[in-house]
Design a protein around this motif. Structure first.
Motif, short mmCIF file in Angstrom:
data_model
loop_
_atom_site.label_atom_id
_atom_site.label_comp_id
_atom_site.label_asym_id
_atom_site.label_seq_id
_atom_site.Cartn_x
_atom_site.Cartn_y
_atom_site.Cartn_z
N ARG A 1 1.23 -0.92 0.00
CA ARG A 1 0.44 0.05 -0.65
C ARG A 1 1.03 1.40 0.05
O ARG A 1 2.15 1.50 0.75
N VAL A 2 0.62 2.23 -1.07
CA VAL A 2 1.49 3.48 -0.81
C VAL A 2 0.21 4.64 -1.61
O VAL A 2 -0.77 4.37 -1.62
N GLU A 3 0.63 5.89 -0.87
CA GLU A 3 0.22 6.79 -0.54
C GLU A 3 1.12 7.98 -1.32
O GLU A 3 2.23 7.97 -1.44
N LEU A 4 0.45 8.43 -2.62
CA LEU A 4 0.85 9.29 -3.46
C LEU A 4 0.39 10.70 -3.29
O LEU A 4 -0.96 11.29 -3.01
N THR A 5 1.19 11.89 -3.40
CA THR A 5 1.08 12.72 -3.22
C THR A 5 1.53 14.23 -4.15
O THR A 5 2.78 13.01 -4.43
N GLY A 6 1.02 15.20 -4.55
CA GLY A 6 2.27 15.95 -5.38
C GLY A 6 1.98 15.03 -6.34
O GLY A 6 1.18 15.46 -7.41
N ALA A 7 3.63 15.19 -7.22
CA ALA A 7 3.98 14.15 -8.41
C ALA A 7 4.32 13.01 -8.17
O ALA A 7 4.79 12.35 -9.40
N ALA A 8 3.92 12.50 -7.23
CA ALA A 8 4.67 11.28 -7.36
C ALA A 8 3.60 10.26 -7.97
O ALA A 8 2.14 10.40 -8.31
N THR A 9 3.81 9.26 -8.99
CA THR A 9 3.01 8.15 -9.43
C THR A 9 2.99 7.14 -9.15
O THR A 9 4.34 6.45 -8.26
N TRP A 10 2.54 5.86 -9.11
CA TRP A 10 2.47 4.35 -9.39
C TRP A 10 2.63 4.06 -9.84
O TRP A 10 1.31 4.51 -11.53
N SER A 11 3.29 2.77 -11.14
CA SER A 11 3.05 2.24 -12.51
C SER A 11 3.09 0.70 -12.15
O SER A 11 3.90 0.38 -11.92
N ALA A 12 2.03 0.71 -13.09
CA ALA A 12 2.24 -1.44 -12.76
C ALA A 12 3.32 -2.19 -13.78
O ALA A 12 4.17 -3.49 -13.23
N ALA A 13 4.46 -1.63 -14.17
CA ALA A 13 5.09 -1.92 -15.14
C ALA A 13 6.30 -2.23 -14.09
O ALA A 13 7.28 -3.07 -14.50
N ALA A 14 6.30 -1.22 -12.64
CA ALA A 14 7.94 -1.94 -11.78
C ALA A 14 7.41 -3.01 -11.12
O ALA A 14 8.27 -3.85 -10.00
N TRP A 15 5.62 -3.74 -10.92
CA TRP A 15 5.88 -5.24 -10.61
C TRP A 15 5.21 -6.09 -11.80
O TRP A 15 4.06 -6.07 -12.10
N PRO A 16 6.61 -6.91 -11.41
CA PRO A 16 5.85 -8.20 -13.05
C PRO A 16 4.78 -8.98 -12.10
O PRO A 16 4.58 -9.43 -13.30
N THR A 17 4.79 -9.60 -11.29
CA THR A 17 4.30 -10.57 -11.05
C THR A 17 2.65 -9.94 -10.05
O THR A 17 1.99 -10.17 -8.77
N LEU A 18 2.11 -8.85 -10.57
CA LEU A 18 1.18 -7.87 -9.85
C LEU A 18 -0.39 -8.79 -10.35
O LEU A 18 -0.72 -9.40 -11.19
N GLN A 19 -0.97 -8.78 -8.86
CA GLN A 19 -2.34 -9.54 -9.29
C GLN A 19 -3.27 -8.51 -9.23
O GLN A 19 -4.46 -9.00 -9.28
N SER A 20 -3.50 -7.96 -8.07
CA SER A 20 -4.52 -7.31 -7.68
C SER A 20 -4.85 -5.56 -7.36
O SER A 20 -3.50 -5.27 -6.88
N VAL A 21 -5.34 -4.36 -7.86
CA VAL A 21 -5.48 -2.67 -7.39
C VAL A 21 -5.87 -2.25 -7.07
O VAL A 21 -7.02 -2.97 -8.40
N THR A 22 -5.93 -1.81 -6.26
CA THR A 22 -7.32 -0.27 -5.57
C THR A 22 -6.64 0.63 -5.20
O THR A 22 -5.48 1.29 -4.41
N ALA A 23 -7.47 1.51 -6.46
CA ALA A 23 -6.76 3.07 -6.67
C ALA A 23 -8.08 4.01 -5.80
O ALA A 23 -8.73 3.55 -5.73
N VAL A 24 -7.41 4.87 -4.90
CA VAL A 24 -8.96 5.47 -3.70
C VAL A 24 -8.68 6.65 -3.79
O VAL A 24 -7.32 7.20 -3.08
N ALA A 25 -9.09 7.64 -4.39
CA ALA A 25 -8.73 9.41 -4.02
C ALA A 25 -9.40 9.38 -2.78
O ALA A 25 -10.54 9.66 -3.02
N HIS A 26 -8.35 10.54 -1.97
CA HIS A 26 -9.19 11.42 -1.07
C HIS A 26 -9.02 12.49 -1.11
O HIS A 26 -7.42 13.21 -1.16
N GLY A 27 -9.57 14.21 -0.58
CA GLY A 27 -9.86 15.22 -0.41
C GLY A 27 -9.61 15.76 -2.04
O GLY A 27 -8.24 17.10 -2.29
N GLY A 28 -9.09 15.27 -2.75
CA GLY A 28 -9.10 15.66 -4.63
C GLY A 28 -9.60 14.51 -5.48
O GLY A 28 -10.46 13.58 -5.14
N THR A 29 -8.60 15.34 -6.56
CA THR A 29 -8.55 13.79 -7.82
C THR A 29 -7.47 12.83 -7.75
O THR A 29 -6.22 13.55 -7.61
#
Length: 860
Positions: free
Chosen positions: A779-807
């Motif tokens: 689990r990670v929190e993204l703020t500012g210019a931070a991004t997350w990419s599925a390409a960094a996780w070769p064995t990815l199984q599931s992803v859930t993204a939730v927006a808090h206080g903005g978009t």
């Protein structure tokens, strides 16, 4: 909502394995010595791969007449129902409808016969009233007959299709089935995403997907109560938060948990609170739709609370009125056969007449109306109502009018009137004429049939316990300038008039004195104000008054001894006092405050007074050296607040929010007292916290919210391999803490104490056990210019993204899209053999914070 345990397909680890095992429930009939039949309930448990299946365990037995489950072994006199031949007596029920519109269940018994004897026909045992649960032995009531065979329920089934011929499911589709009153089921339509578009499966295969399931629960955060709607589809869950109105998006603040409350008797909350449920599909005799409200408590006992008029929203305690029946089977109106308006003098027929009878909800006659059969309008009788005479040039045969429907190929139906003519002597139908509902001639163009009742609209209702918090407990007081003499009755007092500007929040200057009051050694400026506040509709009889004012000692001299004070009076009785500093120096500035609890009646009557006394001139050589002392004052920022104690002035009430199942639109919001009477909110509807402070419902210890079954394995022979399976019950409380409730034998038939617990996936293999795999949580929190990419996780199984206080922004193979505030987006692999979840998938935060929760496959 209770979480259902997963099938033990890998021994309980939750990780898909190579073996498949699902606990199952089965029943077997037994016969008792008195000839009655019971059903023995068996449970088959799970074992690890490679182990022999365990024998089924007896859970209990069911009396088919009462439906009551008795845990434990079957009765001692129960045994096989036949010796050598297979025969099982059975009990069936069939719904019938009575003349008053009520429904009964006919109870039929199918008995056994010897091997060489033909089986006897079914026997009617009695009938059951479904509203009261009372069973009456013997034949059904004389007025009972078949009910309308229309749909009494619909069932959605989601199935899988193999479209590419590889033997694996790669598409899903849905079937909608109509369940009829006689117990039969009919397939209505097959579709994928859009029910208006038919779908024909290529090669149906087994799958584990189900239709979407939803549930709404009430939770609380730092801002109070809100609604959380959960949705499950294909094993993947998501939720959305909305306000109590059912449609306004809610942003969580603080910690989410169960709202404080008790069970109404001060006891501890049970693990799964009783929730009122409304049973739809019933109508009063006049056609008004109603809902019967029942509640299931923690012990599973169901009680009938009352019924709701769905047209007015009115709740009534007790059983529904007599005459209530399934909608579409109303007997509110009845038309008699065709009669004639006959001139009593000549015998001429003046017109044709239908007689319409209207009934009350209890089945009694309410009114009678004469109807023109051609127009449907009320008919005014000119002569006498009589059977139509023959040989007069008027119809000599009875006519029957009925409403039928002209059903087109696309399923649309148009109602019309069919007028049957009968021979007056034989009663045989001799002809017919069709009319539109407006009385004009009509010619059917489709298939003529009986009109089906309109489908009941889908509605969801949630009932919340709220409190009506008063809003009139802290009124703004009226402050009026008052004669200060009763509050400073001394010879040195010099009353100050015209101080209303100060009481209104302005500034008042009191210059230093130049001489004492006649006959005294000093001069004291005194001023007072009466404080009055409107009393609320409810209080405990007490109010709290607070008064403050800023004072600046302007000199030219320092004060002498006690320079002044601020006091609060109830009548002429002092209730609070604040003194200025002794020898107040020139230039001193401070705030004087007094406060006290006073009777609410006295505050409302204007008996509360604030009084100020400040030295202006003091010529007392014994205390003031040098003497005299002259002091001037600037007064400002006067405030007065009044708060009535309203502890207990927050009545509880029930708010029912009804929404459309398909669109989520809020349709009605109704309020009722706890006994079901209509209620009007006079203050503010909110969580039950009184305006005077304190909670109307003391906080209760957090109970176990969910109980989970976990399959475990035991090594009883010390060879390092599992040989006995057992079950551990785990409780999850409000904070998410997991606590073991104990270990039990497979099937939960009794306690079990493990000898040496081992991993159920441990296998004995000469070449060694193969590798095992698991899922790693991230689990990670993204703020500012931070991004997350599925390409960094070769064995990815599931992803859930939730927006808090903005978009946020989500970029996939379809391009970028907005992740809206409070929205949750989820992706996951669909089958065990899928290698990974592939991108491109890039998630970024825009104006707020985006949390990314994901799992990756790892080798254990």
């Amino acid at each position: 909502m209770a979480v259902q345990p997963l099938p033990c397909d890998d021994g309980g680890t939750g990780t898909p394995g190579a073996c498949s095992c699902s606990p199952s429930i089965a029943s077997a009939p037994l016969c008792r010595a008195d000839g009655t039949t019971v059903l023995l309930v068996l449970r088959s448990g799970c074992v690890a791969c490679g182990q022999a299946a365990t024998d089924p365990a007896v859970v209990g037995w069911i009396d088919p007449l009462t439906g009551v489950l008795t845990p434990g072994a079957a009765p001692p006199d129960a045994g096989p129902c036949s010796m050598g031949c297979s025969c099982s007596p059975s009990i069936d029920t069939t719904p019938l409808c009575r003349a008053d519109g009520t429904t009964v269940l006919l109870v039929v018994r199918n008995d056994c016969a010897d091997c060489d004897t033909p089986a006897p026909g079914p026997t009617v045992v009695g009938w059951l009233d479904p509203l009261t649960g009372v069973f009456t032995p013997g034949a059904a009531p004389a007025d009972a007959g078949p009910c309308d065979p229309g749909c009494v329920d619909t069932v959605c089934r989601q199935l899988c299709d193999d479209t590419d011929g590889d033997g694996q499911a790669d598409a899903t589709y849905s079937e909608l089935w109509c369940i009829k009153a006689d117990g039969t089921a009919e397939l209505v339509l097959t579709y994928q995403d859009d029910p208006s578009t038919p779908y024909t499966p290529t090669a149906p295969v087994d799958c584990t997907y189900g239709c979407p399931e939803t549930e709404t629960v009430t939770l609380c955060d730092a801002s109070g109560p809100f609604l959380r709607r959960f949705t499950w589809l294909g094993g993947v869950g998501s939720y959305e938060d909305v306000a109590l109105d059912g449609q306004t998006p809610h942003v969580v603040s603080g910690t989410v948990g169960v709202c404080s409350g008790d069970d109404g008797g001060g006891g501890t909350l049970c693990p799964e609170q009783g929730t009122p449920a409304a049973t739809l599909g019933l109508c009063l005799a006049d056609g008004t739709p109603i809902a019967v409200v029942v509640t299931r408590d923690c012990n599973g006992v169901v009680t009938q609370d009352g019924w709701i008029n769905l047209t007015t929203g009115t709740f009534s305690a007790g059983a529904p009125p007599a005459g209530a029946a399934a909608c579409g089977d109303s007997r509110a109106f009845e038309l008699a056969g065709l009669l004639c308006d006959v001139d009593p003098a000549t015998g001429d027929v003046l017109g044709l007449v239908l007689v319409e009878y209207e009934y009350n909800p209890d089945g009694s006659l309410a009114s009678v109306r004469l109807v023109d059969p051609g127009t449907g309008a009320t008919y005014t009788l000119q002569g006498q109502l009589s059977i139509c005479p023959g040989g007069t040039g008027t119809p000599t045969a009875d006519l029957d009018l009925t409403v039928l429907c002209d059903v087109q190929a696309d399923g649309t139906a148009a109602p019309f009137l069919r007028d049957y003519r009968r021979d007056a002597t034989t009663g045989q139908i001799t002809g017919l004429t069709d009319y539109g509902l407006d009385g004009t001639p009509y010619t059917p163009t489709g298939t003529v049939g009986v009109c089906s009742p309109e489908a009941e609209p889908c509605r969801n209702a949630s009932t919340l316990l709220l409190c009506d918090l008063p809003t009139d407990g802290d009124p703004a007081p009226t402050v009026t300038d008052t004669n200060p003499t009763p509050y400073y009755p001394y010879g040195t007092g010099a009353p100050v008039t015209g101080a209303q500007a100060l009481w209104d929040g302005g500034t008042l200057d009191l210059p230093a004195g130049t001489s004492p009051q006649p006959g005294t050694p000093g001069r004291v400026n005194s001023l007072a104000a009466t404080i009055q506040a409107q009393r609320p509709a409810c209080d405990t009889g007490t109010a709290h008054v607070t008064v403050s004012v800023n004072a600046l000692q302007q000199g030219p001299d320092n004060g002498c001894a006690q320079t002044g004070h601020l006091r609060l009076f109830n009548g002429t009785t002092q209730t609070a006092l604040t003194l200025l500093p002794v020898n107040t120096p020139a230039g001193w500035f401070g705030t004087l405050t007094v406060e006290a609890d006073v009777p609410a009646a006295d505050l409302a009557a204007g008996n509360i007074t604030a009084a100020l006394a400040l030295d202006a001139y003091d010529d007392n050589p014994g205390q003031c050296a040098p003497s005299p002392r002259r002091t001037g004052w600037e007064l400002s920022a006067f405030t007065a607040t009044t708060v009535y104690d309203q502890t207990g002035c927050d009545p509880q009430f029930l708010r029912t929010v009804t929404v459309d199942c398909e669109t989520g639109t809020v349709l009605t919001v109704t309020d009722a007292t706890l006994d079901g009477q209509p209620y009007t909110v006079t203050g503010q509807a909110a969580q039950c916290t009184a305006a005077g402070g304190g909670s109307c419902c003391p906080e209760q210890p957090c109970p176990a919210q969910t109980v989970i079954e976990a399959c475990r394995c035991d090594d009883t022979d010390a060879d390092g391999l599992p040989d006995v399976g057992y079950v551990e019950l785990l409780a999850v409380d409000c904070a998410g803490t997991v606590t073991s409730l104990g270990t039990y034998t497979d099937g939960l038939t009794g306690p079990y104490t493990p000898v040496s617990p081992v991993d159920c996936t441990t296998l004995g293999d000469e070449e060694g056990a193969g590798p095992t795999f698991g899922a790693q949580a991230h689990r990670v929190e993204l703020t500012g210019a931070a991004t997350w990419s599925a390409a960094a996780w070769p064995t990815l199984q599931s992803v859930t993204a939730v927006a808090h206080g903005g978009t946020g922004t989500i970029t996939t193979a379809d391009g970028p899209s907005t992740l809206h505030q409070g929205e949750a987006a989820t992706w996951s692999i669909a089958r065990d053999e899928d290698a990974r979840l592939t991108g491109p998938l890039v998630i970024a935060a825009d104006t707020g914070t985006v949390t990314v929760t994901f799992t990756t496959g790892v080798q254990l």
